[in-house]
Design an enzyme around this catalytic site. Sequence first.
Site: not given
Length: 281
Positions: A37, A30, A153, A147
């Site tokens: 990242h 995002m 998630q 991650g």
Amino acid sequence: MQVVNTVKQLQKQISVATASKRKVGFVPTMGALHNGHLSLVKQAADECDIVVVSIFVNPTQFNNSKDLERYPRDLQTDLDALSTVKCDFVFAPAVDEVYPEEDNRQFNFGALETVMEGQYRPGHFNGVAQVVSRLFDMVKPDKAFFGLKDFQQLAIIRAMTKQLELSVEVVPCAIVREEDGLAMSSRNTLLSQAQRKNAPLIARTLFESCNFVPDTSVEGVKKQVIDTINTDTELDVEYFEIVDGYTLQPVDNWNESEYIVGCIAVFAGEIRLIDNVTYKL
């Protein structure tokens, strides 16, 4: 590195690049990119021939409109960061490109989505499943990299991939931390100076709690972690759960599972931070 904004452009470019049957690695983000990242992008480059990174702030996974509004957005800074690693394509679509029509799909992940994040952020994981499944369909990657900081998630995405019978391999990647231990997060940039100074207490407390396993009960460890963090006036624990790493269901004792993880969410003012620690694997 090529930046594309439409699905048509993306698929055209990828089809040319994959004509020789090279593997595609995908890192959905995002934006507000940090070294966490970039570590995912580097792992994708190590394991795949072509790397695609998406930058898209997904509105369907925010159950708090204010949280969506204040989520940091700076595409040029993100592109500058990606230019330092191997990234072949950046997919930065508008909302109507990802959702040309309203996505009304409702996923059912059973007990995986009713605990922890699911309990406090209703609808969040349905939004995650919507956007990730759409991005998978657009990119058609061989591998996708996520991650471990977002532990629940990751479990949801694995379940979604299985439900939809997708061929993509979901690859978990280690948590990347700041020098003081704080798990890297886009939200860290929103912390005040005092909050940022005190936030490393979260990770420090989690790591220290490992020293009390298995001699201290599960409930005892939970109480110690919550009480320690809540002594800091800048921090407020929303939840801390010690769970089976596969089912995400709470455990009552250390012998109940071969894989046990402690997952936490903490508010620093209005900024919500998450982290986790593995007690047993």
